[in-house]
Write a protein that holds these residues in place. Structure first.
Motif, mmCIF file in Angstrom:
data_model
loop_
_atom_site.group_PDB
_atom_site.id
_atom_site.type_symbol
_atom_site.label_atom_id
_atom_site.label_comp_id
_atom_site.label_asym_id
_atom_site.label_seq_id
_atom_site.Cartn_x
_atom_site.Cartn_y
_atom_site.Cartn_z
ATOM 1 N N VAL A 35 0.878 -1.175 0.000
ATOM 2 C CA VAL A 35 0.000 0.000 0.000
ATOM 3 C C VAL A 35 0.912 1.220 0.000
ATOM 4 O O VAL A 35 1.787 1.345 0.864
ATOM 5 C CB VAL A 35 -0.917 0.023 1.239
ATOM 6 C CG1 VAL A 35 -1.820 1.254 1.200
ATOM 7 C CG2 VAL A 35 -1.761 -1.246 1.304
ATOM 8 N N TYR A 36 0.740 2.097 -0.989
ATOM 9 C CA TYR A 36 1.638 3.246 -1.095
ATOM 10 C C TYR A 36 0.843 4.512 -1.380
ATOM 11 O O TYR A 36 -0.370 4.486 -1.594
ATOM 12 C CB TYR A 36 2.671 3.014 -2.206
ATOM 13 C CG TYR A 36 2.067 2.835 -3.579
ATOM 14 C CD1 TYR A 36 1.807 3.927 -4.406
ATOM 15 C CD2 TYR A 36 1.736 1.570 -4.068
ATOM 16 C CE1 TYR A 36 1.236 3.775 -5.661
ATOM 17 C CE2 TYR A 36 1.179 1.398 -5.324
ATOM 18 C CZ TYR A 36 0.938 2.513 -6.112
ATOM 19 O OH TYR A 36 0.369 2.343 -7.349
ATOM 20 N N GLY A 37 1.562 5.636 -1.402
ATOM 21 C CA GLY A 37 0.928 6.904 -1.722
ATOM 22 C C GLY A 37 0.581 7.715 -0.491
ATOM 23 O O GLY A 37 0.726 7.268 0.641
ATOM 24 N N GLU A 40 4.827 6.286 4.405
ATOM 25 C CA GLU A 40 5.747 5.360 3.760
ATOM 26 C C GLU A 40 4.961 4.171 3.193
ATOM 27 O O GLU A 40 3.901 3.820 3.721
ATOM 28 C CB GLU A 40 6.778 4.844 4.781
ATOM 29 C CG GLU A 40 7.774 5.895 5.238
ATOM 30 C CD GLU A 40 8.689 6.332 4.108
ATOM 31 O OE1 GLU A 40 9.165 5.451 3.356
ATOM 32 O OE2 GLU A 40 8.898 7.551 3.959
ATOM 33 N N PRO A 41 5.455 3.529 2.143
ATOM 34 C CA PRO A 41 4.795 2.312 1.646
ATOM 35 C C PRO A 41 4.716 1.264 2.749
ATOM 36 O O PRO A 41 5.641 1.131 3.555
ATOM 37 C CB PRO A 41 5.712 1.860 0.508
ATOM 38 C CG PRO A 41 6.413 3.100 0.070
ATOM 39 C CD PRO A 41 6.616 3.915 1.314
ATOM 40 N N ALA A 42 3.597 0.551 2.806
ATOM 41 C CA ALA A 42 3.389 -0.479 3.832
ATOM 42 C C ALA A 42 3.307 -1.851 3.183
ATOM 43 O O ALA A 42 2.554 -2.050 2.224
ATOM 44 C CB ALA A 42 2.097 -0.193 4.607
ATOM 45 N N LEU A 81 -0.642 -7.797 -4.941
ATOM 46 C CA LEU A 81 -1.576 -6.686 -5.080
ATOM 47 C C LEU A 81 -0.885 -5.369 -4.767
ATOM 48 O O LEU A 81 -0.079 -5.291 -3.827
ATOM 49 C CB LEU A 81 -2.763 -6.855 -4.121
ATOM 50 C CG LEU A 81 -3.691 -8.048 -4.365
ATOM 51 C CD1 LEU A 81 -4.523 -8.315 -3.135
ATOM 52 C CD2 LEU A 81 -4.581 -7.780 -5.565
ATOM 53 N N ASP A 82 -1.189 -4.342 -5.554
ATOM 54 C CA ASP A 82 -0.721 -2.982 -5.283
ATOM 55 C C ASP A 82 -1.938 -2.091 -5.070
ATOM 56 O O ASP A 82 -2.816 -2.029 -5.945
ATOM 57 C CB ASP A 82 0.079 -2.426 -6.465
ATOM 58 C CG ASP A 82 1.441 -3.077 -6.613
ATOM 59 O OD1 ASP A 82 1.656 -4.143 -6.005
ATOM 60 O OD2 ASP A 82 2.274 -2.525 -7.341
ATOM 61 N N PHE A 83 -1.977 -1.403 -3.930
ATOM 62 C CA PHE A 83 -3.057 -0.455 -3.653
ATOM 63 C C PHE A 83 -2.465 0.929 -3.413
ATOM 64 O O PHE A 83 -1.401 1.069 -2.801
ATOM 65 C CB PHE A 83 -3.857 -0.874 -2.414
ATOM 66 C CG PHE A 83 -4.784 -2.029 -2.647
ATOM 67 C CD1 PHE A 83 -6.041 -1.831 -3.206
ATOM 68 C CD2 PHE A 83 -4.417 -3.314 -2.300
ATOM 69 C CE1 PHE A 83 -6.909 -2.895 -3.417
ATOM 70 C CE2 PHE A 83 -5.278 -4.390 -2.498
ATOM 71 C CZ PHE A 83 -6.525 -4.174 -3.060
ATOM 72 N N GLN A 84 -3.171 1.947 -3.889
ATOM 73 C CA GLN A 84 -2.742 3.324 -3.663
ATOM 74 C C GLN A 84 -3.684 3.989 -2.661
ATOM 75 O O GLN A 84 -4.903 3.904 -2.793
ATOM 76 C CB GLN A 84 -2.745 4.117 -4.973
ATOM 77 C CG GLN A 84 -2.291 5.558 -4.812
ATOM 78 C CD GLN A 84 -2.375 6.339 -6.109
ATOM 79 O OE1 GLN A 84 -2.733 5.795 -7.143
ATOM 80 N NE2 GLN A 84 -2.044 7.609 -6.060
ATOM 81 N N ARG A 85 -3.094 4.651 -1.667
ATOM 82 C CA ARG A 85 -3.909 5.386 -0.700
ATOM 83 C C ARG A 85 -4.610 6.543 -1.390
ATOM 84 O O ARG A 85 -4.075 7.147 -2.316
ATOM 85 C CB ARG A 85 -3.034 5.924 0.439
ATOM 86 C CG ARG A 85 -2.351 4.844 1.267
ATOM 87 C CD ARG A 85 -1.621 5.468 2.443
ATOM 88 N NE ARG A 85 -0.835 4.469 3.165
ATOM 89 C CZ ARG A 85 0.467 4.293 3.024
ATOM 90 N NH1 ARG A 85 1.141 5.060 2.172
ATOM 91 N NH2 ARG A 85 1.108 3.372 3.720
ATOM 92 N N VAL A 86 -5.812 6.848 -0.908
ATOM 93 C CA VAL A 86 -6.634 7.898 -1.502
ATOM 94 C C VAL A 86 -6.769 9.051 -0.511
ATOM 95 O O VAL A 86 -7.090 8.843 0.660
ATOM 96 C CB VAL A 86 -8.027 7.348 -1.866
ATOM 97 C CG1 VAL A 86 -8.973 8.474 -2.221
ATOM 98 C CG2 VAL A 86 -7.910 6.361 -3.017
#
Length: 200
Positions: free
Chosen positions: A33-35, A39-41, A92-97
């Motif tokens: 999880v990044y963005g 920091e990326p988690a 999986l890659d997720f981006q924080r919103v």
């Protein structure tokens, strides 16, 4: 905004191919999880839960609530790796919103009333869906799960372009700002016989 969807996630302390392989053997899916301003988690998901979720359209186009030890993080799927032939999600890659920042997303198009349209009722008219999804920009609160394309009045010879789509409030198509060359056709209704005669 569409209904919220929650997925449980846990922190992942180990990295590397060997660690990821062990996770998958244990029925887990590694992810990141990044963005935002964090920091990326490194995280891990339950594979069965992810496998069921990824069969739904919302998984790819909706903001998802990641539940990490009771804390909710709003994210958008950015990448998913599947096994080439097994029914396995590999990563999986997720981006924080950020609720206050415009996000870019791709949402599916839903075509309605095609069968009852003049073009749909005519046997020799071929209706083609040139696009199945569209790239949009909006605030997270305005993100639609899909965009409807109403074909009720479609007749032979009609072409529906991106600029003719009825977008929800607060949603825009960035490509349209680049000029007419980017106003792509979404639906085309043509008579095959006429097209064949022109080709001949």
């Amino acid at each position: 905004m569409a209904k919220s969807h929650e997925i449980k996630v846990a922190r992942r302390d180990v990295q590397g191919k060997g660690a990821s392989r062990r996770l998958r053997h244990a029925g887990l899916v590694p992810g990141i999880v990044y963005g935002g301003d964090r920091e990326p988690a490194m995280v891990e998901f339950n594979h069965n839960e992810i496998w069921l979720a990824q069969q739904n359209e919302w998984f790819y186009s909706s903001i998802i609530d990641l539940n990490l030890d009771g804390s909710i993080y709003k994210v958008l799927l950015r990448d998913m790796q599947r096994h080439p032939y097994k029914q396995l999600v590999m990563h999986l890659d997720f981006q924080r919103v950020n609720e206050n920042e415009v996000l870019n997303a791709t949402v599916p198009l839903h075509f309605i009333n095609e069968e009852t349209s003049p073009a749909g009722k005519t046997a020799d008219v071929l209706v083609t869906h040139e696009l199945k999804e569209v790239h949009i920009a909006c605030l997270p609160k305005d993100l639609p799960q899909s965009i409807e394309v109403d074909l009720a009045s479609l007749t032979a010879g009609d072409i529906i372009y991106l600029s003719q789509l009825k977008l929800p409030a607060g949603v825009e198509i960035p490509a349209l700002k680049l000029g007419k060359d980017h106003d792509d056709a979404v639906v085309i209704a043509k008579a095959p016989s006429a097209a064949e005669e022109a080709a001949e």
